[in-house]
Design a protein around this motif. Structure first.
Motif, PDB file in Angstrom:
ATOM      1  N   LYS A   8     -37.109 -13.203  51.660  1.00  0.00           N
ATOM      2  CA  LYS A   8     -38.057 -12.672  52.630  1.00  0.00           C
ATOM      3  C   LYS A   8     -37.346 -11.616  53.489  1.00  0.00           C
ATOM      4  O   LYS A   8     -36.258 -11.857  54.003  1.00  0.00           O
ATOM      5  CB  LYS A   8     -38.594 -13.779  53.545  1.00  0.00           C
ATOM      6  CG  LYS A   8     -39.428 -14.850  52.831  1.00  0.00           C
ATOM      7  CD  LYS A   8     -40.815 -14.328  52.496  1.00  0.00           C
ATOM      8  CE  LYS A   8     -41.728 -15.458  52.045  1.00  0.00           C
ATOM      9  NZ  LYS A   8     -41.292 -16.086  50.759  1.00  0.00           N
ATOM     10  N   GLU A  56     -48.055  -8.862  56.030  1.00  0.00           N
ATOM     11  CA  GLU A  56     -47.285  -8.649  54.807  1.00  0.00           C
ATOM     12  C   GLU A  56     -47.582  -7.246  54.282  1.00  0.00           C
ATOM     13  O   GLU A  56     -48.722  -6.784  54.301  1.00  0.00           O
ATOM     14  CB  GLU A  56     -47.634  -9.693  53.760  1.00  0.00           C
ATOM     15  CG  GLU A  56     -46.663  -9.716  52.576  1.00  0.00           C
ATOM     16  CD  GLU A  56     -46.845 -10.951  51.708  1.00  0.00           C
ATOM     17  OE1 GLU A  56     -45.902 -11.307  50.973  1.00  0.00           O
ATOM     18  OE2 GLU A  56     -47.928 -11.566  51.778  1.00  0.00           O
ATOM     19  N   PHE A  82     -42.370  -8.068  55.091  1.00  0.00           N
ATOM     20  CA  PHE A  82     -43.295  -8.013  56.217  1.00  0.00           C
ATOM     21  C   PHE A  82     -42.874  -6.895  57.175  1.00  0.00           C
ATOM     22  O   PHE A  82     -41.710  -6.501  57.209  1.00  0.00           O
ATOM     23  CB  PHE A  82     -43.300  -9.341  56.976  1.00  0.00           C
ATOM     24  CG  PHE A  82     -43.774 -10.521  56.153  1.00  0.00           C
ATOM     25  CD1 PHE A  82     -45.045 -11.039  56.321  1.00  0.00           C
ATOM     26  CD2 PHE A  82     -42.941 -11.112  55.206  1.00  0.00           C
ATOM     27  CE1 PHE A  82     -45.486 -12.128  55.573  1.00  0.00           C
ATOM     28  CE2 PHE A  82     -43.361 -12.197  54.453  1.00  0.00           C
ATOM     29  CZ  PHE A  82     -44.648 -12.706  54.633  1.00  0.00           C
TER      30      PHE A  82
END
Length: 461
Positions: free
Chosen positions: A138, A301, A308
Protein backbone atom coordinates in the motif's frame (compact mmCIF):
# COMPACT_ATOMS: atom_id res chain seq x y z
CA UNK A 1 14.68 -3.69 -2.70
CA UNK A 2 13.42 -3.06 0.83
CA UNK A 3 9.94 -4.38 1.53
CA UNK A 4 7.29 -2.51 3.59
CA UNK A 5 3.62 -3.01 4.25
CA UNK A 6 2.92 0.69 3.76
CA UNK A 7 4.85 3.72 2.49
CA UNK A 8 3.62 7.28 2.90
CA UNK A 9 5.15 9.93 0.65
CA UNK A 10 4.92 13.29 2.37
CA UNK A 11 4.73 14.13 6.08
CA UNK A 12 1.79 16.52 6.00
CA UNK A 13 -1.39 16.64 8.04
CA UNK A 14 -2.71 13.42 6.52
CA UNK A 15 0.57 11.53 6.20
CA UNK A 16 1.80 11.97 9.79
CA UNK A 17 -1.20 10.51 11.65
CA UNK A 18 -1.69 7.81 9.00
CA UNK A 19 1.91 6.63 9.35
CA UNK A 20 1.59 6.39 13.13
CA UNK A 21 -1.79 4.65 12.95
CA UNK A 22 -0.61 2.00 10.47
CA UNK A 23 2.62 1.35 12.39
CA UNK A 24 0.74 0.95 15.66
CA UNK A 25 -1.54 -1.54 13.93
CA UNK A 26 1.49 -3.72 13.20
CA UNK A 27 2.21 -2.65 9.64
CA UNK A 28 5.87 -2.19 8.74
CA UNK A 29 5.67 1.44 7.67
CA UNK A 30 7.93 4.12 6.19
CA UNK A 31 7.20 7.81 5.76
CA UNK A 32 9.29 9.78 3.27
CA UNK A 33 9.71 13.55 3.52
CA UNK A 34 11.90 15.57 1.17
CA UNK A 35 11.73 18.86 3.09
CA UNK A 36 10.24 19.47 6.55
CA UNK A 37 8.00 17.40 8.79
CA UNK A 38 4.57 18.95 9.13
CA UNK A 39 3.84 19.95 5.55
CA UNK A 40 2.40 23.29 4.53
CA UNK A 41 0.22 23.72 7.62
CA UNK A 42 2.98 23.78 10.20
CA UNK A 43 5.79 25.25 8.11
CA UNK A 44 4.28 27.64 5.56
CA UNK A 45 0.55 27.84 6.21
CA UNK A 46 -1.76 27.80 9.20
CA UNK A 47 0.74 27.93 12.06
CA UNK A 48 3.03 30.75 10.85
CA UNK A 49 0.36 32.89 9.21
CA UNK A 50 -2.09 32.82 12.11
CA UNK A 51 0.78 33.56 14.50
CA UNK A 52 1.72 36.68 12.52
CA UNK A 53 -1.92 37.70 12.04
CA UNK A 54 -2.23 37.71 15.84
CA UNK A 55 0.60 40.25 16.03
CA UNK A 56 -1.09 42.42 13.39
CA UNK A 57 -4.35 42.34 15.35
CA UNK A 58 -2.52 43.61 18.44
CA UNK A 59 -1.13 46.49 16.37
CA UNK A 60 -4.64 47.28 15.14
CA UNK A 61 -6.10 47.25 18.65
CA UNK A 62 -3.34 49.46 20.03
CA UNK A 63 -3.73 51.94 17.17
CA UNK A 64 -7.50 52.10 17.72
CA UNK A 65 -7.48 51.71 21.51
CA UNK A 66 -9.18 55.06 22.09
CA UNK A 67 -12.38 53.38 20.87
CA UNK A 68 -12.32 51.41 24.12
CA UNK A 69 -11.33 54.37 26.27
CA UNK A 70 -7.60 53.61 26.29
CA UNK A 71 -5.17 56.24 25.02
CA UNK A 72 -1.69 55.35 23.78
CA UNK A 73 0.92 57.85 22.69
CA UNK A 74 2.67 55.61 20.17
CA UNK A 75 3.70 52.08 19.32
CA UNK A 76 6.42 50.41 17.26
CA UNK A 77 6.18 47.38 14.99
CA UNK A 78 9.22 45.15 15.62
CA UNK A 79 9.12 42.95 12.53
CA UNK A 80 12.17 40.82 13.45
CA UNK A 81 10.50 40.06 16.81
CA UNK A 82 7.26 39.12 15.05
CA UNK A 83 9.16 36.78 12.72
CA UNK A 84 11.10 35.25 15.62
CA UNK A 85 7.90 34.58 17.56
CA UNK A 86 6.50 32.90 14.44
CA UNK A 87 9.65 30.85 13.93
CA UNK A 88 9.73 29.70 17.55
CA UNK A 89 6.16 28.42 17.36
CA UNK A 90 6.75 26.73 14.00
CA UNK A 91 9.92 25.01 15.20
CA UNK A 92 8.24 23.78 18.38
CA UNK A 93 5.34 22.34 16.39
CA UNK A 94 7.59 20.74 13.77
CA UNK A 95 9.99 19.23 16.29
CA UNK A 96 7.10 17.83 18.30
CA UNK A 97 5.66 16.14 15.20
CA UNK A 98 9.03 14.75 14.18
CA UNK A 99 9.72 13.40 17.66
CA UNK A 100 6.37 11.62 17.72
CA UNK A 101 7.14 10.00 14.38
CA UNK A 102 10.65 8.94 15.39
CA UNK A 103 9.37 7.38 18.61
CA UNK A 104 6.63 5.32 16.93
CA UNK A 105 7.58 1.63 16.88
CA UNK A 106 7.44 -0.02 13.48
CA UNK A 107 7.74 3.32 11.69
CA UNK A 108 10.83 4.52 9.81
CA UNK A 109 11.22 8.20 8.94
CA UNK A 110 13.20 8.71 5.73
CA UNK A 111 14.37 12.16 4.61
CA UNK A 112 14.69 12.21 0.84
CA UNK A 113 12.89 12.58 -2.48
CA UNK A 114 10.79 9.67 -3.72
CA UNK A 115 10.36 8.69 -7.36
CA UNK A 116 8.30 5.79 -8.66
CA UNK A 117 10.27 3.25 -10.64
CA UNK A 118 7.30 0.92 -11.07
CA UNK A 119 3.69 0.52 -9.96
CA UNK A 120 4.57 0.06 -6.29
CA UNK A 121 8.32 0.53 -6.25
CA UNK A 122 10.25 3.64 -5.31
CA UNK A 123 13.71 5.09 -5.60
CA UNK A 124 14.49 7.48 -2.76
CA UNK A 125 17.33 9.96 -3.13
CA UNK A 126 18.43 10.67 0.42
CA UNK A 127 19.49 14.12 1.58
CA UNK A 128 23.09 12.96 1.87
CA UNK A 129 23.00 11.77 -1.76
CA UNK A 130 22.63 8.00 -1.35
CA UNK A 131 19.73 6.08 -2.85
CA UNK A 132 17.40 3.45 -1.45
CA UNK A 133 14.92 1.25 -3.28
CA UNK A 134 11.60 0.46 -1.57
CA UNK A 135 8.31 -1.22 -2.33
CA UNK A 136 5.07 -1.79 -0.45
CA UNK A 137 1.63 -3.33 -0.80
CA UNK A 138 0.00 0.00 0.00
CA UNK A 139 1.31 3.45 -0.95
CA UNK A 140 -0.10 6.80 0.12
CA UNK A 141 0.73 10.06 -1.65
CA UNK A 142 0.51 13.17 0.57
CA UNK A 143 2.88 15.52 -1.20
CA UNK A 144 0.65 18.61 -1.04
CA UNK A 145 0.74 21.66 -3.28
CA UNK A 146 3.00 24.62 -3.99
CA UNK A 147 2.46 28.24 -5.07
CA UNK A 148 1.35 28.62 -8.68
CA UNK A 149 3.20 31.33 -10.57
CA UNK A 150 1.12 32.85 -13.41
CA UNK A 151 2.65 33.70 -16.82
CA UNK A 152 3.00 37.43 -16.23
CA UNK A 153 5.49 39.12 -18.55
CA UNK A 154 8.70 39.77 -16.59
CA UNK A 155 7.68 37.80 -13.49
CA UNK A 156 10.77 35.59 -13.57
CA UNK A 157 13.04 38.64 -13.63
CA UNK A 158 11.78 40.24 -10.42
CA UNK A 159 12.09 39.44 -6.73
CA UNK A 160 8.49 38.37 -6.27
CA UNK A 161 7.17 36.80 -3.07
CA UNK A 162 5.04 33.71 -2.49
CA UNK A 163 3.06 32.61 0.55
CA UNK A 164 6.21 30.75 1.63
CA UNK A 165 8.94 33.35 1.08
CA UNK A 166 6.94 36.27 2.45
CA UNK A 167 6.99 34.65 5.89
CA UNK A 168 10.67 35.50 6.25
CA UNK A 169 10.44 39.23 5.57
CA UNK A 170 12.03 41.11 8.45
CA UNK A 171 10.89 44.52 7.26
CA UNK A 172 7.40 45.94 6.76
CA UNK A 173 6.90 46.53 3.03
CA UNK A 174 6.30 50.14 2.05
CA UNK A 175 3.73 49.09 -0.57
CA UNK A 176 2.81 45.48 -1.28
CA UNK A 177 0.94 44.59 -4.47
CA UNK A 178 -0.90 41.28 -4.18
CA UNK A 179 -1.88 39.37 -7.31
CA UNK A 180 -4.98 37.33 -6.50
CA UNK A 181 -7.76 37.75 -3.96
CA UNK A 182 -8.15 34.36 -2.33
CA UNK A 183 -7.62 33.51 1.31
CA UNK A 184 -3.85 33.87 1.18
CA UNK A 185 -4.14 37.30 -0.46
CA UNK A 186 -6.74 38.65 1.96
CA UNK A 187 -5.10 37.37 5.14
CA UNK A 188 -1.66 38.68 4.19
CA UNK A 189 -3.14 41.88 2.80
CA UNK A 190 -4.94 42.83 6.00
CA UNK A 191 -2.01 41.70 8.13
CA UNK A 192 0.53 43.92 6.36
CA UNK A 193 -1.89 46.84 6.21
CA UNK A 194 -2.20 46.66 10.00
CA UNK A 195 1.56 46.44 10.37
CA UNK A 196 1.97 49.63 8.35
CA UNK A 197 2.12 48.77 4.64
CA UNK A 198 0.18 50.27 1.80
CA UNK A 199 -1.70 47.33 0.23
CA UNK A 200 -3.18 46.87 -3.23
CA UNK A 201 -5.02 43.66 -4.23
CA UNK A 202 -5.66 42.77 -7.87
CA UNK A 203 -8.30 40.20 -8.89
CA UNK A 204 -8.74 39.24 -12.55
CA UNK A 205 -12.26 37.86 -12.07
CA UNK A 206 -15.41 39.93 -12.26
CA UNK A 207 -16.40 39.23 -8.66
CA UNK A 208 -14.59 39.53 -5.37
CA UNK A 209 -14.79 36.24 -3.39
CA UNK A 210 -16.71 34.72 -6.28
CA UNK A 211 -17.48 31.51 -4.38
CA UNK A 212 -19.52 33.36 -1.75
CA UNK A 213 -22.98 34.91 -1.77
CA UNK A 214 -23.05 38.50 -2.97
CA UNK A 215 -23.89 39.96 0.45
CA UNK A 216 -20.99 38.06 2.04
CA UNK A 217 -18.49 39.12 -0.61
CA UNK A 218 -19.63 42.75 -0.57
CA UNK A 219 -19.43 42.97 3.22
CA UNK A 220 -15.93 41.49 3.33
CA UNK A 221 -14.78 43.82 0.54
CA UNK A 222 -16.18 46.85 2.34
CA UNK A 223 -14.50 45.86 5.61
CA UNK A 224 -11.09 45.56 3.94
CA UNK A 225 -11.49 48.75 1.93
CA UNK A 226 -12.49 50.67 5.05
CA UNK A 227 -9.13 49.67 6.55
CA UNK A 228 -7.45 51.33 3.58
CA UNK A 229 -6.78 48.33 1.30
CA UNK A 230 -7.28 49.12 -2.39
CA UNK A 231 -9.01 46.29 -4.26
CA UNK A 232 -9.23 45.98 -8.06
CA UNK A 233 -11.54 43.49 -9.81
CA UNK A 234 -11.71 42.61 -13.51
CA UNK A 235 -8.04 43.57 -13.60
CA UNK A 236 -4.94 41.70 -14.71
CA UNK A 237 -1.28 42.34 -14.04
CA UNK A 238 0.04 42.17 -17.60
CA UNK A 239 3.68 43.07 -17.00
CA UNK A 240 6.11 43.65 -14.13
CA UNK A 241 9.57 45.17 -14.06
CA UNK A 242 12.19 45.44 -11.30
CA UNK A 243 13.35 49.05 -11.48
CA UNK A 244 15.73 48.79 -8.53
CA UNK A 245 16.07 46.62 -5.39
CA UNK A 246 13.22 48.51 -3.65
CA UNK A 247 10.91 49.35 -6.54
CA UNK A 248 8.80 47.19 -8.85
CA UNK A 249 6.66 48.62 -11.63
CA UNK A 250 3.44 46.77 -12.53
CA UNK A 251 1.20 47.35 -15.53
CA UNK A 252 -2.49 46.71 -14.85
CA UNK A 253 -4.97 45.97 -17.64
CA UNK A 254 -8.47 47.20 -16.78
CA UNK A 255 -11.17 46.97 -19.46
CA UNK A 256 -8.72 47.64 -22.31
CA UNK A 257 -7.13 50.45 -20.33
CA UNK A 258 -3.77 50.35 -18.59
CA UNK A 259 -2.59 51.75 -15.28
CA UNK A 260 0.94 51.79 -13.89
CA UNK A 261 1.55 50.98 -10.23
CA UNK A 262 4.84 51.26 -8.39
CA UNK A 263 5.33 49.02 -5.34
CA UNK A 264 8.15 47.84 -3.12
CA UNK A 265 7.02 44.19 -2.93
CA UNK A 266 4.86 41.90 -5.06
CA UNK A 267 3.12 38.85 -3.61
CA UNK A 268 1.86 36.19 -6.02
CA UNK A 269 -1.25 34.59 -4.51
CA UNK A 270 -3.00 33.19 -7.57
CA UNK A 271 -3.49 29.65 -6.33
CA UNK A 272 -1.47 26.49 -5.88
CA UNK A 273 -0.47 23.49 -7.99
CA UNK A 274 0.05 19.85 -6.95
CA UNK A 275 3.56 18.70 -6.08
CA UNK A 276 3.90 15.70 -8.36
CA UNK A 277 6.87 16.71 -10.51
CA UNK A 278 9.41 14.26 -9.08
CA UNK A 279 7.00 11.36 -8.48
CA UNK A 280 7.17 9.99 -12.04
CA UNK A 281 3.51 8.91 -11.89
CA UNK A 282 3.54 7.60 -15.45
CA UNK A 283 5.27 4.51 -14.04
CA UNK A 284 2.26 3.74 -11.83
CA UNK A 285 -0.91 4.09 -13.87
CA UNK A 286 -2.08 6.79 -11.47
CA UNK A 287 -4.10 9.30 -13.46
CA UNK A 288 -4.17 13.08 -12.98
CA UNK A 289 -6.49 15.78 -14.26
CA UNK A 290 -5.53 18.58 -16.64
CA UNK A 291 -4.05 20.59 -13.74
CA UNK A 292 -1.98 17.70 -12.42
CA UNK A 293 -4.14 16.79 -9.43
CA UNK A 294 -4.24 13.08 -8.66
CA UNK A 295 -7.62 11.52 -9.39
CA UNK A 296 -9.20 9.47 -6.59
CA UNK A 297 -12.48 7.69 -5.96
CA UNK A 298 -14.78 8.38 -3.01
CA UNK A 299 -12.54 6.24 -0.78
CA UNK A 300 -9.39 8.16 -1.84
CA UNK A 301 -7.91 5.31 -3.91
CA UNK A 302 -6.28 6.32 -7.17
CA UNK A 303 -6.76 4.65 -10.53
CA UNK A 304 -4.13 2.12 -9.44
CA UNK A 305 -5.31 -0.35 -6.80
CA UNK A 306 -3.44 -0.02 -3.53
CA UNK A 307 -2.20 3.53 -4.17
CA UNK A 308 -4.05 6.32 -2.37
CA UNK A 309 -3.81 10.12 -2.47
CA UNK A 310 -4.64 12.38 0.46
CA UNK A 311 -4.64 16.13 1.09
CA UNK A 312 -4.01 18.94 -1.36
CA UNK A 313 -2.33 16.78 -4.02
CA UNK A 314 -5.69 15.24 -4.93
CA UNK A 315 -7.36 18.62 -5.55
CA UNK A 316 -10.59 19.88 -4.04
CA UNK A 317 -10.76 22.19 -1.03
CA UNK A 318 -7.17 22.77 0.17
CA UNK A 319 -7.66 22.88 3.93
CA UNK A 320 -5.75 21.16 6.72
CA UNK A 321 -8.95 19.79 8.21
CA UNK A 322 -9.81 18.19 4.86
CA UNK A 323 -6.41 16.46 4.82
CA UNK A 324 -6.92 15.20 8.35
CA UNK A 325 -10.38 13.90 7.49
CA UNK A 326 -8.85 12.13 4.47
CA UNK A 327 -6.60 10.30 6.92
CA UNK A 328 -9.56 9.26 9.08
CA UNK A 329 -11.44 7.89 6.06
CA UNK A 330 -8.44 5.87 4.85
CA UNK A 331 -7.39 4.33 8.16
CA UNK A 332 -10.92 3.44 9.22
CA UNK A 333 -11.61 1.79 5.89
CA UNK A 334 -8.32 -0.13 5.88
CA UNK A 335 -8.03 -1.09 9.53
CA UNK A 336 -11.62 -1.27 10.74
CA UNK A 337 -13.43 -2.36 7.59
CA UNK A 338 -15.51 0.81 7.55
CA UNK A 339 -17.12 2.17 4.41
CA UNK A 340 -16.43 5.86 4.79
CA UNK A 341 -16.47 8.18 1.81
CA UNK A 342 -15.54 11.74 0.90
CA UNK A 343 -18.86 12.07 -0.90
CA UNK A 344 -21.21 14.65 0.60
CA UNK A 345 -19.04 15.29 3.65
CA UNK A 346 -19.86 18.52 5.43
CA UNK A 347 -17.23 21.16 4.67
CA UNK A 348 -16.48 23.96 7.13
CA UNK A 349 -13.85 26.61 6.45
CA UNK A 350 -12.74 29.92 7.84
CA UNK A 351 -11.13 33.03 6.37
CA UNK A 352 -8.90 34.37 9.14
CA UNK A 353 -9.26 38.02 8.40
CA UNK A 354 -10.51 40.23 11.23
CA UNK A 355 -13.44 39.84 11.47
CA UNK A 356 -13.38 36.21 10.41
CA UNK A 357 -15.58 34.63 7.78
CA UNK A 358 -16.77 31.24 8.96
CA UNK A 359 -18.48 29.23 6.21
CA UNK A 360 -20.32 25.95 6.33
CA UNK A 361 -22.39 23.82 3.99
CA UNK A 362 -24.43 25.37 1.20
CA UNK A 363 -24.51 29.04 0.36
CA UNK A 364 -27.83 30.69 -0.46
CA UNK A 365 -27.12 30.47 -4.19
CA UNK A 366 -26.04 26.83 -3.99
CA UNK A 367 -29.16 25.88 -2.08
CA UNK A 368 -31.39 27.55 -4.68
CA UNK A 369 -29.50 25.88 -7.52
CA UNK A 370 -30.04 22.50 -5.88
CA UNK A 371 -33.79 23.13 -5.72
CA UNK A 372 -34.24 23.46 -1.97
CA UNK A 373 -37.17 25.39 -0.55
CA UNK A 374 -35.31 27.74 1.75
CA UNK A 375 -35.63 30.55 4.20
CA UNK A 376 -32.80 32.89 5.16
CA UNK A 377 -32.06 33.96 8.71
CA UNK A 378 -29.82 37.02 8.95
CA UNK A 379 -28.73 39.05 11.96
CA UNK A 380 -26.31 42.02 11.87
CA UNK A 381 -23.49 41.71 14.40
CA UNK A 382 -24.41 45.16 15.68
CA UNK A 383 -27.56 43.51 17.07
CA UNK A 384 -25.50 40.91 18.95
CA UNK A 385 -25.08 41.90 22.59
CA UNK A 386 -21.63 40.37 22.96
CA UNK A 387 -20.41 42.18 19.83
CA UNK A 388 -21.65 45.53 21.12
CA UNK A 389 -20.03 44.92 24.51
CA UNK A 390 -16.66 44.09 22.97
CA UNK A 391 -16.92 46.90 20.44
CA UNK A 392 -16.60 44.57 17.45
CA UNK A 393 -19.82 44.88 15.50
CA UNK A 394 -18.69 44.42 11.91
CA UNK A 395 -20.39 41.66 9.90
CA UNK A 396 -23.46 39.50 10.27
CA UNK A 397 -24.75 35.99 10.95
CA UNK A 398 -26.54 34.24 8.10
CA UNK A 399 -28.08 30.78 7.97
CA UNK A 400 -29.86 28.92 5.20
CA UNK A 401 -32.61 26.51 6.32
CA UNK A 402 -34.72 23.94 4.50
CA UNK A 403 -38.40 24.81 4.97
CA UNK A 404 -39.92 21.27 4.92
CA UNK A 405 -37.40 19.62 7.29
CA UNK A 406 -36.40 22.74 9.25
CA UNK A 407 -32.79 21.55 8.96
CA UNK A 408 -29.87 23.95 8.57
CA UNK A 409 -28.28 23.70 5.12
CA UNK A 410 -25.43 26.16 5.53
CA UNK A 411 -24.20 29.32 7.18
CA UNK A 412 -21.92 32.31 6.74
CA UNK A 413 -20.74 34.12 9.85
CA UNK A 414 -18.78 37.34 9.48
CA UNK A 415 -17.68 38.34 12.95
CA UNK A 416 -14.85 38.41 15.47
CA UNK A 417 -15.57 34.80 16.45
CA UNK A 418 -17.03 33.80 13.10
CA UNK A 419 -15.27 30.43 12.95
CA UNK A 420 -16.33 29.46 16.47
CA UNK A 421 -19.99 30.41 15.91
CA UNK A 422 -19.90 28.48 12.64
CA UNK A 423 -18.64 25.43 14.52
CA UNK A 424 -21.69 25.50 16.81
CA UNK A 425 -23.90 25.34 13.72
CA UNK A 426 -21.76 22.54 12.32
CA UNK A 427 -22.39 20.38 15.36
CA UNK A 428 -26.11 21.12 15.03
CA UNK A 429 -26.06 20.06 11.37
CA UNK A 430 -24.10 16.89 12.21
CA UNK A 431 -26.69 16.00 14.85
CA UNK A 432 -29.73 16.83 12.74
CA UNK A 433 -30.79 19.59 15.13
CA UNK A 434 -33.39 21.89 13.57
CA UNK A 435 -33.27 25.67 13.54
CA UNK A 436 -36.32 25.68 15.85
CA UNK A 437 -34.41 23.71 18.46
CA UNK A 438 -31.56 26.23 18.31
CA UNK A 439 -33.97 29.13 18.42
CA UNK A 440 -35.30 27.99 21.78
CA UNK A 441 -32.08 26.51 23.18
CA UNK A 442 -30.51 27.99 26.30
CA UNK A 443 -27.00 29.32 25.71
CA UNK A 444 -24.77 31.02 28.26
CA UNK A 445 -25.14 34.79 28.42
CA UNK A 446 -23.44 36.84 27.10
CA UNK A 447 -21.76 34.80 24.37
CA UNK A 448 -21.68 35.20 20.61
CA UNK A 449 -23.38 31.83 20.15
CA UNK A 450 -26.26 32.96 22.35
CA UNK A 451 -27.42 35.15 19.48
CA UNK A 452 -28.30 32.04 17.48
CA UNK A 453 -31.61 32.41 19.36
CA UNK A 454 -32.18 35.80 17.78
CA UNK A 455 -30.80 34.71 14.41
CA UNK A 456 -33.42 32.01 13.96
CA UNK A 457 -36.20 34.18 15.33
CA UNK A 458 -35.73 36.19 12.15
CA UNK A 459 -37.28 33.36 10.17
CA UNK A 460 -40.66 33.86 11.82
CA UNK A 461 -40.70 37.65 11.47
Amino acid sequence: MEKYDAIIIGAGQAGIPLAKKLAKAGWKTAIIEKRLIGGTCINDGCTPTKTMIASARIAYLVKNSNKWGITTDSYTVDMPAIVKRKDDIVITSREGSEKNLQETKGLEVIFGEATFTGIKTLSVTLKQGDRRFLNADKLFIDTGAQPLIPPIQGIQDINYLTSTTILNLTEVPEHILIVGSGYIALEFGQMYKRLGSKVTIVEKGEKFLSGEDEDVAETMKNILEEEGIRIYTKTQVSQVQQLNPTQINATLSINNLTEEISCSHLLVATGRSPQIGSLNLDKTGVETDDKGYIQVNDRLETTTEGIFALGDVKGGPAFTHVSYNDYIIVWKNLLEGADLSIKNRLLPYCLFTDPQLGRLGLSEQEALQKGYQIKIAKLPMEHVARARETGETLGFMKAIVDIPSKRILGAAIIGTQGGEIMSVLQVAMMGGITYEQLRYAMFAHPTFSESLNNLFMKIEE
